[in-house]
Write a protein that holds these residues in place. Structure first.
Motif, short mmCIF file in Angstrom:
data_model
loop_
_atom_site.label_atom_id
_atom_site.label_comp_id
_atom_site.label_asym_id
_atom_site.label_seq_id
_atom_site.Cartn_x
_atom_site.Cartn_y
_atom_site.Cartn_z
N PHE A 73 3.46 3.81 7.10
CA PHE A 73 4.05 3.39 5.82
C PHE A 73 5.47 2.91 6.05
CE2 PHE A 73 5.17 7.84 6.29
CZ PHE A 73 6.48 7.93 5.82
N SER A 74 6.01 2.30 5.00
CA SER A 74 7.40 1.82 5.03
C SER A 74 8.05 2.15 3.70
CB SER A 74 7.45 0.31 5.27
OG SER A 74 7.01 -0.39 4.12
N VAL A 75 9.33 1.82 3.57
CA VAL A 75 10.06 2.12 2.34
C VAL A 75 9.57 1.27 1.17
CG1 VAL A 75 11.91 0.42 2.68
CG2 VAL A 75 12.41 2.56 1.47
N ARG A 76 8.87 0.19 1.44
CA ARG A 76 8.34 -0.65 0.37
C ARG A 76 7.19 0.02 -0.37
NH1 ARG A 76 9.26 -6.48 1.11
NH2 ARG A 76 10.39 -6.88 3.04
N MET A 77 6.38 0.76 0.35
CA MET A 77 5.16 1.31 -0.22
C MET A 77 5.46 2.30 -1.34
SD MET A 77 2.77 1.74 3.18
CE MET A 77 1.34 2.22 2.20
N GLY A 78 4.69 2.21 -2.42
CA GLY A 78 4.93 3.08 -3.56
C GLY A 78 6.05 2.62 -4.45
N THR A 79 6.54 1.39 -4.23
CA THR A 79 7.60 0.84 -5.07
C THR A 79 7.16 -0.53 -5.61
OG1 THR A 79 8.77 -0.48 -3.40
CG2 THR A 79 9.25 1.89 -3.47
N ALA A 80 8.00 -1.13 -6.45
CA ALA A 80 7.70 -2.45 -6.99
C ALA A 80 7.77 -3.53 -5.92
CB ALA A 80 8.66 -2.79 -8.14
N MET A 81 8.31 -3.21 -4.74
CA MET A 81 8.41 -4.18 -3.66
C MET A 81 7.20 -4.16 -2.73
SD MET A 81 12.43 -3.71 -2.57
CE MET A 81 12.20 -1.97 -2.17
N GLU A 82 6.24 -3.31 -3.02
CA GLU A 82 5.09 -3.17 -2.12
C GLU A 82 4.35 -4.49 -1.96
OE1 GLU A 82 1.07 -0.39 -1.65
OE2 GLU A 82 2.71 0.23 -2.98
N ARG A 83 3.98 -4.79 -0.70
CA ARG A 83 3.24 -5.98 -0.32
C ARG A 83 4.03 -7.28 -0.54
NH1 ARG A 83 -3.25 -5.42 -0.81
NH2 ARG A 83 -3.41 -3.27 -0.05
N SER A 84 5.30 -7.17 -0.78
CA SER A 84 6.12 -8.38 -0.90
C SER A 84 6.46 -8.90 0.49
CB SER A 84 7.41 -8.07 -1.66
OG SER A 84 8.30 -9.16 -1.59
N ARG A 85 6.38 -10.22 0.65
CA ARG A 85 6.72 -10.84 1.92
C ARG A 85 8.19 -11.24 1.99
NH1 ARG A 85 1.53 -14.89 3.02
NH2 ARG A 85 -0.09 -13.27 2.94
N VAL A 86 8.90 -11.03 0.90
CA VAL A 86 10.33 -11.33 0.87
C VAL A 86 11.08 -10.24 1.62
CG1 VAL A 86 12.34 -11.72 -0.62
CG2 VAL A 86 10.07 -12.51 -1.33
N SER A 87 12.07 -10.61 2.41
CA SER A 87 12.82 -9.64 3.21
C SER A 87 13.57 -8.66 2.31
CB SER A 87 13.80 -10.35 4.13
OG SER A 87 14.85 -10.95 3.39
N LEU A 88 13.79 -7.46 2.82
CA LEU A 88 14.53 -6.46 2.06
C LEU A 88 15.98 -6.90 1.84
CD1 LEU A 88 13.22 -3.16 3.70
CD2 LEU A 88 12.72 -4.01 1.40
N ARG A 89 16.52 -7.69 2.75
CA ARG A 89 17.88 -8.21 2.56
C ARG A 89 17.94 -9.09 1.32
NH1 ARG A 89 21.05 -12.69 5.11
NH2 ARG A 89 23.23 -11.98 5.19
N LYS A 90 16.93 -9.95 1.12
CA LYS A 90 16.91 -10.80 -0.06
C LYS A 90 16.66 -9.98 -1.32
CE LYS A 90 15.67 -15.16 2.16
NZ LYS A 90 14.72 -16.30 2.21
N TRP A 91 15.90 -8.90 -1.21
CA TRP A 91 15.69 -8.02 -2.36
C TRP A 91 17.02 -7.38 -2.78
CZ3 TRP A 91 12.07 -7.39 -5.88
CH2 TRP A 91 10.77 -7.79 -5.61
N ALA A 92 17.80 -6.92 -1.80
CA ALA A 92 19.09 -6.30 -2.11
C ALA A 92 20.04 -7.31 -2.76
CB ALA A 92 19.72 -5.73 -0.83
N ILE A 93 20.06 -8.54 -2.25
CA ILE A 93 20.92 -9.58 -2.83
C ILE A 93 20.47 -9.92 -4.25
CG2 ILE A 93 21.66 -11.98 -2.61
CD1 ILE A 93 21.43 -11.62 0.44
N ALA A 94 19.15 -9.97 -4.47
CA ALA A 94 18.63 -10.26 -5.81
C ALA A 94 19.05 -9.18 -6.80
CB ALA A 94 17.12 -10.37 -5.76
#
Length: 314
Positions: A73-94
């Motif tokens: 598993f990763s930190v994405r799983m169980g969150t609204a970011m799960e299965r997103s192909r967008v990088s976590l860096r872009k998620w933080a900037i968004a």
């Protein structure tokens, strides 16, 4: 002598230079999200256990292994970011851009700023709005303001062929009812199935503690609220304030939401309106916090939320 600007000048902000120093690469963004979502260490999103979790060196997309569930598993799983192909860096900037834009960010602007498609940016923004969809069962102790507002296009801007189908100026609009607790400055707003008195009264009573003072205007949906300490002002005769009786605090919430409607989004469909209302109600409650704290609370709110594209467009 330097002069202090008006408003929330004391809030601790983050400059763009500081933002990119915080997130210089994908690894720094991953560690930041893990710190917000797992303050006590990596946690399996399925069994919520931490004792049998180990880091795996050769599984970059899924860097952790749960011995109890026998799965990576990763930190994405169980969150609204799960299965997103967008990088976590872009998620933080968004998240930063959304929290520092008082009237929100349009998907067109986000797609240009992040270098993703407009469709991806639109999906990301709706997933970020999931951070504010959590229900809160705690009732307001008061004093409480209650009011309703209407969202939708104006009939005067419609073609006469469409305008002929409507018999009133609000028939094509969607009503939103909100309550605001003056003590905590928290807002709860809901797109109700209708704006009839029983429906509105049920929503108000469900958010008020026994004995809480209620302030409203003269709207028909707020009349005859028995067993409540209810006071109202009559806008029809230009009465807006009578001592502590007014809805001006809640008007500031409506004004920000409507400025976002007109100035940023230009159209909010009834289908997705509740997500926008949730976002601005949540942001209103944390507006005096620093930018970093707002970002942390938003990231933490993504946990336990799941929104697929099929669900969004169904």
């Amino acid at each position: 002598m330097a002069r202090q600007g008006p408003g929330k000048a004391h809030r601790a902000g983050i400059t763009l230079a500081q933002l990119f120093e915080m997130f210089p690469d994908e690894e720094s963004a991953r560690l930041w999200f893990e710190e917000q979502l797992w303050p006590h260490g990596p946690e399996c999103p399925k069994c919520r256990g931490r004792d049998n979790v180990t880091a795996t060196a050769n599984q970059k997309p899924l860097p952790y292994w749960c011995g109890s569930c026998r799965r990576h598993f990763s930190v994405r799983m169980g969150t609204a970011m799960e299965r997103s192909r967008v990088s976590l860096r872009k998620w933080a900037i968004a998240i930063y851009l959304e929290m520092t834009s008082l009237k929100g960010v349009s998907s067109m602007k986000l797609h240009r700023d992040l270098g993703v498609t407009q469709k991806t940016a639109w999906f990301m923004l709706h997933r970020i709005r999931e951070a504010w969809t959590h229900e809160n069962s705690r009732k307001f102790s008061g004093p409480v303001e209650a009011d309703e507002s209407w969202f939708g296009g104006s009939l005067r801007n419609m073609h006469h062929a469409k305008k002929a189908h409507f018999t009133s100026t609000v028939e094509n609009k969607t009503a939103v009812t909100a309550v605001l607790d003056r003590k905590s400055r928290q807002v709860r707003a809901r797109v109700l199935p209708d704006n009839r008195k029983p429906t509105v009264e049920r929503f108000i009573r469900g958010n008020l503690q026994d004995g809480a003072t209620l302030y409203t205007d003269e709207g028909a949906a707020f009349q005859d609220l028995y067993e409540l300490d209810h006071h109202s002002v009559n806008h029809a005769i230009f009465e807006y304030v009578r001592g502590p009786v007014h809805t001006n605090t809640l008007e500031s919430f409506w004004s920000m939401l409507k400025r976002a409607y007109v100035g940023t989004y230009h159209h909010l469909s009834a289908k997705h309106l509740q997500r926008y209302v949730n976002e601005f109600a949540g942001r209103y409650g944390m507006r005096e916090l620093g930018t970093h704290q707002q970002m942390r609370m938003t990231a933490y709110g993504l946990a336990g939320r799941r929104l697929t594209y099929d669900q969004l467009t169904a």
